[in-house]
Design a protein around this motif. Structure first.
Motif, PDB file in Angstrom:
ATOM      1  N   GLU A 183       7.360  -1.191   0.700  1.00 55.02           N
ATOM      2  CA  GLU A 183       7.578  -0.555  -0.463  1.00 55.02           C
ATOM      3  C   GLU A 183       7.649   1.076  -0.436  1.00 55.02           C
ATOM      4  OE1 GLU A 183       6.654  -4.844  -1.514  1.00 55.02           O
ATOM      5  OE2 GLU A 183       5.539  -2.974  -0.327  1.00 55.02           O
ATOM      6  N   LYS A 184       6.734   1.474   0.253  1.00 56.24           N
ATOM      7  CA  LYS A 184       6.668   2.693   0.511  1.00 56.24           C
ATOM      8  C   LYS A 184       7.525   3.397   1.463  1.00 56.24           C
ATOM      9  CE  LYS A 184       3.350   6.640   0.713  1.00 56.24           C
ATOM     10  NZ  LYS A 184       1.823   6.855   0.520  1.00 56.24           N
ATOM     11  N   VAL A 185       7.755   2.581   2.488  1.00 52.16           N
ATOM     12  CA  VAL A 185       8.924   2.917   3.464  1.00 52.16           C
ATOM     13  C   VAL A 185      10.312   3.154   2.794  1.00 52.16           C
ATOM     14  CG1 VAL A 185      10.188   2.165   5.328  1.00 52.16           C
ATOM     15  CG2 VAL A 185       7.991   1.988   5.351  1.00 52.16           C
ATOM     16  N   ILE A 186      10.608   2.146   1.941  1.00 49.53           N
ATOM     17  CA  ILE A 186      11.735   2.173   1.100  1.00 49.53           C
ATOM     18  C   ILE A 186      11.779   3.459   0.060  1.00 49.53           C
ATOM     19  CG2 ILE A 186      13.359   0.976  -0.835  1.00 49.53           C
ATOM     20  CD1 ILE A 186      13.417  -0.144   2.222  1.00 49.53           C
ATOM     21  N   GLN A 187      10.607   3.792  -0.553  1.00 48.13           N
ATOM     22  CA  GLN A 187      10.427   4.814  -1.474  1.00 48.13           C
ATOM     23  C   GLN A 187      10.520   6.060  -0.666  1.00 48.13           C
ATOM     24  OE1 GLN A 187       6.529   5.318  -2.705  1.00 48.13           O
ATOM     25  NE2 GLN A 187       7.045   7.453  -3.629  1.00 48.13           N
ATOM     26  N   LYS A 188      10.150   6.069   0.404  1.00 51.49           N
ATOM     27  CA  LYS A 188      10.312   7.638   1.131  1.00 51.49           C
ATOM     28  C   LYS A 188      11.603   7.828   2.078  1.00 51.49           C
ATOM     29  CE  LYS A 188       6.027   9.472   0.623  1.00 51.49           C
ATOM     30  NZ  LYS A 188       5.958  11.004   0.333  1.00 51.49           N
ATOM     31  N   THR A 189      12.443   6.643   2.129  1.00 51.25           N
ATOM     32  CA  THR A 189      13.590   6.688   2.983  1.00 51.25           C
ATOM     33  C   THR A 189      14.671   6.655   2.287  1.00 51.25           C
ATOM     34  OG1 THR A 189      13.294   4.505   3.967  1.00 51.25           O
ATOM     35  CG2 THR A 189      12.417   6.186   4.985  1.00 51.25           C
ATOM     36  N   GLN A 190      14.926   6.071   1.164  1.00 51.69           N
ATOM     37  CA  GLN A 190      16.121   5.752   0.422  1.00 51.69           C
ATOM     38  C   GLN A 190      17.016   6.895  -0.253  1.00 51.69           C
ATOM     39  OE1 GLN A 190      14.834   3.547  -3.340  1.00 51.69           O
ATOM     40  NE2 GLN A 190      13.607   5.186  -3.844  1.00 51.69           N
ATOM     41  N   GLY A 210       5.498   1.053  14.981  1.00 52.07           N
ATOM     42  CA  GLY A 210       5.075   2.374  15.205  1.00 52.07           C
ATOM     43  C   GLY A 210       4.140   2.927  14.139  1.00 52.07           C
ATOM     44  N   THR A 211       4.234   4.028  13.589  1.00 45.24           N
ATOM     45  CA  THR A 211       3.319   4.675  12.772  1.00 45.24           C
ATOM     46  C   THR A 211       3.249   3.473  11.513  1.00 45.24           C
ATOM     47  OG1 THR A 211       5.216   6.083  11.840  1.00 45.24           O
ATOM     48  CG2 THR A 211       3.735   6.939  13.599  1.00 45.24           C
ATOM     49  N   TRP A 212       4.103   2.961  11.207  1.00 46.88           N
ATOM     50  CA  TRP A 212       4.065   2.185   9.820  1.00 46.88           C
ATOM     51  C   TRP A 212       3.163   1.198  10.068  1.00 46.88           C
ATOM     52  CZ3 TRP A 212       9.913   0.253   9.831  1.00 46.88           C
ATOM     53  CH2 TRP A 212      10.859   1.381   9.682  1.00 46.88           C
ATOM     54  N   LYS A 213       2.864   0.588  11.247  1.00 50.67           N
ATOM     55  CA  LYS A 213       2.084  -0.605  11.411  1.00 50.67           C
ATOM     56  C   LYS A 213       0.531   0.079  11.659  1.00 50.67           C
ATOM     57  CE  LYS A 213       1.517  -4.706  14.433  1.00 50.67           C
ATOM     58  NZ  LYS A 213       2.103  -5.464  15.478  1.00 50.67           N
ATOM     59  N   GLU A 214       0.536   1.262  12.654  1.00 57.71           N
ATOM     60  CA  GLU A 214      -0.527   2.198  12.821  1.00 57.71           C
ATOM     61  C   GLU A 214      -1.242   2.440  11.609  1.00 57.71           C
ATOM     62  OE1 GLU A 214      -1.956   6.288  15.206  1.00 57.71           O
ATOM     63  OE2 GLU A 214       0.251   5.239  15.491  1.00 57.71           O
ATOM     64  N   HIS A 215      -0.530   2.946  10.619  1.00 56.61           N
ATOM     65  CA  HIS A 215      -1.144   3.253   9.328  1.00 56.61           C
ATOM     66  C   HIS A 215      -1.206   2.356   8.171  1.00 56.61           C
ATOM     67  CE1 HIS A 215      -1.940   7.325  11.029  1.00 56.61           C
ATOM     68  NE2 HIS A 215      -0.885   7.168  11.511  1.00 56.61           N
ATOM     69  N   SER A 216      -0.686   1.079   8.332  1.00 54.06           N
ATOM     70  CA  SER A 216      -0.627  -0.016   7.463  1.00 54.06           C
ATOM     71  C   SER A 216       0.285   0.576   6.242  1.00 54.06           C
ATOM     72  CB  SER A 216      -1.987  -0.259   6.637  1.00 54.06           C
ATOM     73  OG  SER A 216      -2.948  -0.738   8.168  1.00 54.06           O
ATOM     74  N   ILE A 217       1.266   0.984   6.425  1.00 49.51           N
ATOM     75  CA  ILE A 217       2.261   1.416   5.449  1.00 49.51           C
ATOM     76  C   ILE A 217       2.893   0.313   5.086  1.00 49.51           C
ATOM     77  CG2 ILE A 217       4.002   2.965   4.910  1.00 49.51           C
ATOM     78  CD1 ILE A 217       1.773   4.348   5.881  1.00 49.51           C
ATOM     79  N   PRO A 218       3.127   0.031   3.636  1.00 50.49           N
ATOM     80  CA  PRO A 218       3.833  -1.183   3.442  1.00 50.49           C
ATOM     81  C   PRO A 218       5.339  -0.816   2.957  1.00 50.49           C
ATOM     82  CG  PRO A 218       2.653   0.084   1.499  1.00 50.49           C
ATOM     83  CD  PRO A 218       2.526   0.680   2.623  1.00 50.49           C
ATOM     84  N   GLY A 260       7.507  -9.643   9.771  1.00 48.33           N
ATOM     85  CA  GLY A 260       6.115  -9.577   9.568  1.00 48.33           C
ATOM     86  C   GLY A 260       5.556  -8.555  10.475  1.00 48.33           C
ATOM     87  N   ILE A 261       6.322  -7.747  10.740  1.00 50.11           N
ATOM     88  CA  ILE A 261       5.909  -6.409  11.395  1.00 50.11           C
ATOM     89  C   ILE A 261       5.548  -5.278  10.286  1.00 50.11           C
ATOM     90  CG2 ILE A 261       6.484  -4.408  12.828  1.00 50.11           C
ATOM     91  CD1 ILE A 261       8.385  -6.427  14.375  1.00 50.11           C
ATOM     92  N   LEU A 262       6.310  -5.294   9.269  1.00 48.75           N
ATOM     93  CA  LEU A 262       6.039  -4.515   8.389  1.00 48.75           C
ATOM     94  C   LEU A 262       5.671  -5.017   7.005  1.00 48.75           C
ATOM     95  CD1 LEU A 262       6.582  -1.395   7.188  1.00 48.75           C
ATOM     96  CD2 LEU A 262       8.812  -2.098   6.615  1.00 48.75           C
ATOM     97  N   ARG A 263       4.503  -4.873   6.484  1.00 49.48           N
ATOM     98  CA  ARG A 263       3.827  -5.649   5.370  1.00 49.48           C
ATOM     99  C   ARG A 263       4.396  -5.453   3.936  1.00 49.48           C
ATOM    100  NH1 ARG A 263      -0.182  -3.482   2.475  1.00 49.48           N
ATOM    101  NH2 ARG A 263      -0.800  -1.463   3.202  1.00 49.48           N
ATOM    102  N   LYS A 264       4.636  -6.304   3.205  1.00 52.91           N
ATOM    103  CA  LYS A 264       5.107  -6.221   2.028  1.00 52.91           C
ATOM    104  C   LYS A 264       3.839  -6.517   1.098  1.00 52.91           C
ATOM    105  CE  LYS A 264      10.074  -7.381   1.663  1.00 52.91           C
ATOM    106  NZ  LYS A 264      10.946  -8.174   1.025  1.00 52.91           N
ATOM    107  N   THR A 283      12.505  -6.137   9.679  1.00 56.27           N
ATOM    108  CA  THR A 283      11.246  -5.598  10.350  1.00 56.27           C
ATOM    109  C   THR A 283      10.237  -6.217   9.227  1.00 56.27           C
ATOM    110  OG1 THR A 283      12.037  -3.548  11.112  1.00 56.27           O
ATOM    111  CG2 THR A 283       9.740  -3.851  10.958  1.00 56.27           C
ATOM    112  N   ALA A 284      10.407  -6.150   8.029  1.00 54.86           N
ATOM    113  CA  ALA A 284       9.469  -6.903   6.866  1.00 54.86           C
ATOM    114  C   ALA A 284       9.611  -8.284   7.126  1.00 54.86           C
ATOM    115  CB  ALA A 284      10.021  -6.526   5.586  1.00 54.86           C
ATOM    116  N   GLU A 285      10.878  -8.946   7.227  1.00 55.47           N
ATOM    117  CA  GLU A 285      10.961 -10.310   7.550  1.00 55.47           C
ATOM    118  C   GLU A 285      10.288 -11.003   8.576  1.00 55.47           C
ATOM    119  OE1 GLU A 285      15.225 -10.943   7.163  1.00 55.47           O
ATOM    120  OE2 GLU A 285      15.203 -10.281   5.362  1.00 55.47           O
TER     121      GLU A 285
END
Length: 202
Positions: free
Chosen positions: A162-169, A152-160, A193-197, A189-191
């Motif tokens: 680490e930032k997903v974890i930071q914003k949702t933890q 979704g928007t993670w991929k669309e906006h190249s959200i890494p 390859g959909i969500l980049r690290k 999702t990261a494993e």
């Protein structure tokens, strides 16, 4: 008619909050290309809160939680939707949102306006069991949406990752069980390859 002034104020508020249906969010519906609107988001959060209440870290007044989730985004009628991962604007209680809360809720009779503002402020502060749980549900829904849409928007906006974890933890502040579930989904999702690290420094 007795209490006509009160009724007219309440009707003005009811007409005003219909505008929430026109506020488009960045996230899309499950398995869909269509963006959801704020009214759909609020409805879905309330259903989730009811269904998942047993997973809250502490006993909660579910009616108060539902009130929070019902009204917390009404300020976006004036302030608009701020993308959680925006690199310029903070997805926090801004002065714009506070002014919006005052304008919109003050359409109601004084006692009701005060109650709504208090509930909105309690949600924003995130200090009570109800607010912590409501915020947890609010953060969980877009995780589920993004994963259902292949990033979704993670991929669309190249959200890494680490930032997903930071914003949702801080979901864990309201529900450790929901956070464990959400983090497992994010990790998978990261494993995949959909969500980049971000590369780690040596």
């Amino acid at each position: 008619m007795e209490n006509l002034d009160t009724l007219l104020q309440q009707m003005a508020f009811i007409h005003e909050v219909d505008k929430l249906k026109y506020i488009t969010r960045k996230t899309r519906l499950f398995n869909s290309d269509r963006h959801e609107n704020d009214a759909e988001h609020s409805w879905h959060l309330m259903v989730m809160a009811l269904v998942l209440a047993q997973h809250a870290n502490e006993p909660v007044d579910i009616l108060k939680v539902l009130k929070m989730l019902l009204i917390h985004d009404l300020v976006e009628i004036d302030a608009g939707d701020t993308f959680l991962f925006d690199t310029v604007l903070n997805h926090t209680n801004t002065e714009t949102e506070r002014k919006a809360a005052e304008r919109i809720f003050r359409l109601l009779p004084e006692a009701q306006a005060g109650e709504f503002i208090d509930v909105w402020e309690e949600f924003e502060a995130g200090q009570t069991p109800e607010a912590r749980y409501a915020q947890a549900v609010d953060r969980l829904e877009p995780i589920l949406q993004n994963i259902s849409n292949g990033g979704g928007t993670w991929k669309e906006h190249s959200i890494p990752y680490e930032k997903v974890i930071q914003k949702t933890q801080h979901i864990q502040n309201g529900s450790a069980a929901l956070w464990d579930f959400a983090k497992a989904l994010i990790d998978r999702t990261a494993e995949a390859g959909i969500l980049r690290k971000e590369p780690t420094e040596m």
